[in-house]
Design a protein around this motif. Sequence first.
Motif, PDB file in Angstrom:
ATOM      1  N   MET A  17      41.287  51.249  57.758  1.00  0.00           N
ATOM      2  CA  MET A  17      41.142  50.683  56.412  1.00  0.00           C
ATOM      3  C   MET A  17      40.779  49.212  56.533  1.00  0.00           C
ATOM      4  N   ALA A  18      39.780  48.809  55.732  1.00  0.00           N
ATOM      5  CA  ALA A  18      39.301  47.431  55.801  1.00  0.00           C
ATOM      6  C   ALA A  18      40.362  46.468  55.292  1.00  0.00           C
ATOM      7  N   ASP A  19      40.379  45.296  55.898  1.00  0.00           N
ATOM      8  CA  ASP A  19      41.309  44.266  55.461  1.00  0.00           C
ATOM      9  C   ASP A  19      40.800  43.681  54.139  1.00  0.00           C
ATOM     10  N   HIS A  20      41.708  43.595  53.140  1.00  0.00           N
ATOM     11  CA  HIS A  20      41.290  43.121  51.815  1.00  0.00           C
ATOM     12  C   HIS A  20      40.783  41.693  51.856  1.00  0.00           C
ATOM     13  N   TYR A  21      41.392  40.865  52.678  1.00  0.00           N
ATOM     14  CA  TYR A  21      40.932  39.478  52.775  1.00  0.00           C
ATOM     15  C   TYR A  21      39.525  39.409  53.361  1.00  0.00           C
ATOM     16  N   GLU A  22      39.268  40.238  54.394  1.00  0.00           N
ATOM     17  CA  GLU A  22      37.926  40.274  54.979  1.00  0.00           C
ATOM     18  C   GLU A  22      36.921  40.823  53.982  1.00  0.00           C
ATOM     19  N   THR A  23      37.336  41.827  53.204  1.00  0.00           N
ATOM     20  CA  THR A  23      36.428  42.403  52.212  1.00  0.00           C
ATOM     21  C   THR A  23      35.947  41.352  51.220  1.00  0.00           C
ATOM     22  N   LEU A  24      36.858  40.460  50.804  1.00  0.00           N
ATOM     23  CA  LEU A  24      36.479  39.410  49.865  1.00  0.00           C
ATOM     24  C   LEU A  24      35.946  38.162  50.552  1.00  0.00           C
ATOM     25  N   GLY A  25      36.111  38.090  51.868  1.00  0.00           N
ATOM     26  CA  GLY A  25      35.617  36.935  52.603  1.00  0.00           C
ATOM     27  C   GLY A  25      36.451  35.691  52.412  1.00  0.00           C
ATOM     28  N   VAL A  26      37.776  35.868  52.295  1.00  0.00           N
ATOM     29  CA  VAL A  26      38.672  34.718  52.116  1.00  0.00           C
ATOM     30  C   VAL A  26      39.762  34.772  53.181  1.00  0.00           C
ATOM     31  N   SER A  27      40.429  33.641  53.353  1.00  0.00           N
ATOM     32  CA  SER A  27      41.520  33.588  54.316  1.00  0.00           C
ATOM     33  C   SER A  27      42.802  34.118  53.687  1.00  0.00           C
ATOM     34  N   ARG A  28      43.795  34.384  54.518  1.00  0.00           N
ATOM     35  CA  ARG A  28      45.069  34.880  54.002  1.00  0.00           C
ATOM     36  C   ARG A  28      45.835  33.808  53.225  1.00  0.00           C
ATOM     37  N   GLU A  29      45.443  32.562  53.363  1.00  0.00           N
ATOM     38  CA  GLU A  29      46.080  31.478  52.610  1.00  0.00           C
ATOM     39  C   GLU A  29      45.325  31.146  51.338  1.00  0.00           C
ATOM     40  N   ALA A  30      44.347  31.943  50.981  1.00  0.00           N
ATOM     41  CA  ALA A  30      43.510  31.653  49.812  1.00  0.00           C
ATOM     42  C   ALA A  30      44.351  31.611  48.531  1.00  0.00           C
ATOM     43  N   THR A  31      44.019  30.687  47.645  1.00  0.00           N
ATOM     44  CA  THR A  31      44.702  30.582  46.346  1.00  0.00           C
ATOM     45  C   THR A  31      44.164  31.666  45.410  1.00  0.00           C
ATOM     46  N   PRO A  32      44.912  31.984  44.354  1.00  0.00           N
ATOM     47  CA  PRO A  32      44.420  32.956  43.364  1.00  0.00           C
ATOM     48  C   PRO A  32      43.055  32.582  42.804  1.00  0.00           C
ATOM     49  N   GLU A  33      42.815  31.287  42.600  1.00  0.00           N
ATOM     50  CA  GLU A  33      41.520  30.864  42.072  1.00  0.00           C
ATOM     51  C   GLU A  33      40.406  31.117  43.076  1.00  0.00           C
ATOM     52  N   GLU A  34      40.677  30.892  44.371  1.00  0.00           N
ATOM     53  CA  GLU A  34      39.667  31.157  45.409  1.00  0.00           C
ATOM     54  C   GLU A  34      39.381  32.654  45.518  1.00  0.00           C
ATOM     55  N   ILE A  35      40.411  33.466  45.374  1.00  0.00           N
ATOM     56  CA  ILE A  35      40.218  34.924  45.415  1.00  0.00           C
ATOM     57  C   ILE A  35      39.364  35.374  44.243  1.00  0.00           C
ATOM     58  N   LYS A  36      39.666  34.853  43.054  1.00  0.00           N
ATOM     59  CA  LYS A  36      38.888  35.225  41.878  1.00  0.00           C
ATOM     60  C   LYS A  36      37.435  34.784  42.001  1.00  0.00           C
ATOM     61  N   LYS A  37      37.232  33.583  42.518  1.00  0.00           N
ATOM     62  CA  LYS A  37      35.877  33.065  42.683  1.00  0.00           C
ATOM     63  C   LYS A  37      35.086  33.925  43.669  1.00  0.00           C
ATOM     64  N   ALA A  38      35.726  34.323  44.772  1.00  0.00           N
ATOM     65  CA  ALA A  38      35.047  35.165  45.767  1.00  0.00           C
ATOM     66  C   ALA A  38      34.695  36.528  45.177  1.00  0.00           C
ATOM     67  N   TYR A  39      35.616  37.082  44.398  1.00  0.00           N
ATOM     68  CA  TYR A  39      35.355  38.391  43.791  1.00  0.00           C
ATOM     69  C   TYR A  39      34.177  38.318  42.827  1.00  0.00           C
ATOM     70  N   ARG A  40      34.159  37.284  41.987  1.00  0.00           N
ATOM     71  CA  ARG A  40      33.067  37.169  41.020  1.00  0.00           C
ATOM     72  C   ARG A  40      31.712  37.024  41.719  1.00  0.00           C
ATOM     73  N   LYS A  41      31.700  36.304  42.827  1.00  0.00           N
ATOM     74  CA  LYS A  41      30.444  36.121  43.560  1.00  0.00           C
ATOM     75  C   LYS A  41      29.929  37.452  44.119  1.00  0.00           C
ATOM     76  N   LEU A  42      30.855  38.219  44.735  1.00  0.00           N
ATOM     77  CA  LEU A  42      30.456  39.509  45.295  1.00  0.00           C
ATOM     78  C   LEU A  42      30.118  40.514  44.199  1.00  0.00           C
ATOM     79  N   ALA A  43      30.876  40.470  43.084  1.00  0.00           N
ATOM     80  CA  ALA A  43      30.630  41.419  42.004  1.00  0.00           C
ATOM     81  C   ALA A  43      29.258  41.220  41.397  1.00  0.00           C
ATOM     82  N   ARG A  44      28.815  39.968  41.314  1.00  0.00           N
ATOM     83  CA  ARG A  44      27.471  39.712  40.780  1.00  0.00           C
ATOM     84  C   ARG A  44      26.393  40.335  41.665  1.00  0.00           C
TER      85      ARG A  44
END
Length: 369
Positions: free
Chosen positions: A1-28
């Motif tokens: 199973m893929a690591d969720h952090y790798e899937t979004l391209g963020v570190s494990r210390e990423a803030t909620p805002e960084e996670i949301k920003k990464a998701y929006r970029k990939l979703a587009r």
Amino acid sequence: MADHYETLGVSREATPEEIKKAYRKLARQLHPDVNPSEEASERFKGVTHAYDVLSDAEQRQNYDMGGQGGQGGAGGFGDIFETFFGSGGFGGGGQRGPRPRAERGEDAMIRVDVSLQDVMFGVQRDVTVNTAVLCDVCQGSSCQPGTHPVTCDVCNGHGQVQRQVRSLFGNVVTMHPCGSCQGYGTVIENPCVECGGKGRVRERRTIPIDIPSGIDTGTRLQLRGGGEVGPGGGPNGDLFIEFRVVHHDVFSRDNNDLLCTMQVSMTDAILGVEAKLDGIDGLLEADVPAGTQSGDIITVRGRGIQGLRSTTRGDVKIAVQVTTPAKLSGREKDLVRQLAALRGEEKPYLGEFQQGLFGKLRDRFFKGN
């Protein structure tokens, strides 16, 4: 199973805002409306699932401790049940389009103490409530002045996104609220500083209310639209006012009648007297007839409480308590003995049991004269 952090391209210390920003970029890049390829669709499911897990604090903590963090993108039984009974199985049912930001406000209730004077004819009072009111800065738009919500670039304003679920029945398309805009279809990039993007603020405000005559403890008054303004400048809820009639030192109440007790001297009870008393709404004149006994009720018509939604008033009922002097001078005792001799009054004797004063008053008050 893929690591969720790798899937979004963020570190494990990423803030909620960084996670949301990464998701929006990939979703587009991967949304089916933008990239219809099967590979993009599979990646979009994985990205969305990773975001669902990591954007929820409890799920993220569980995932970081070695948990699965949800059912994954393979479509577990939860997805299958949601497909048929949830918010969009086979493209049918559930909400269509974005949900509105403006919602109806909650109802509110306050308790107000009123006096018998207030209840007598009704009165207007000002009451203060702590409630949510429309934000003066953004006027309920939730945006900084001069800005507006922008269309969500993930769901293109639909408020929902599609997911393909692989089940025993094949690939099934389901609809889910967009994780980027929370289902609104728009994103507020510049929220109002005054209200924090909620469109409303809390404030103490004073409102006039008309207290009707004849109300009693427990009576509730409903003011439509007097409650809290809704999120996003939505319509107001209602305000309910519950009344409590406070104790009066002289008068008590029986429906719309006022009850009280009057002490009358022995001589006034014998000879009769016209009594002038202080009522709630002015002077009361009560005719005490000669020979009045303790426990007798004197009724003053039409001087009680005006009924609820009525112009008719109740009565004032006065219970007489004849007082006997405890100390007499020698001269006074001689006069009383002369009166007793003139009347030929008998000595005390035993007779049928009689109720006490308060028992007689109770029965006469509540069973009529």
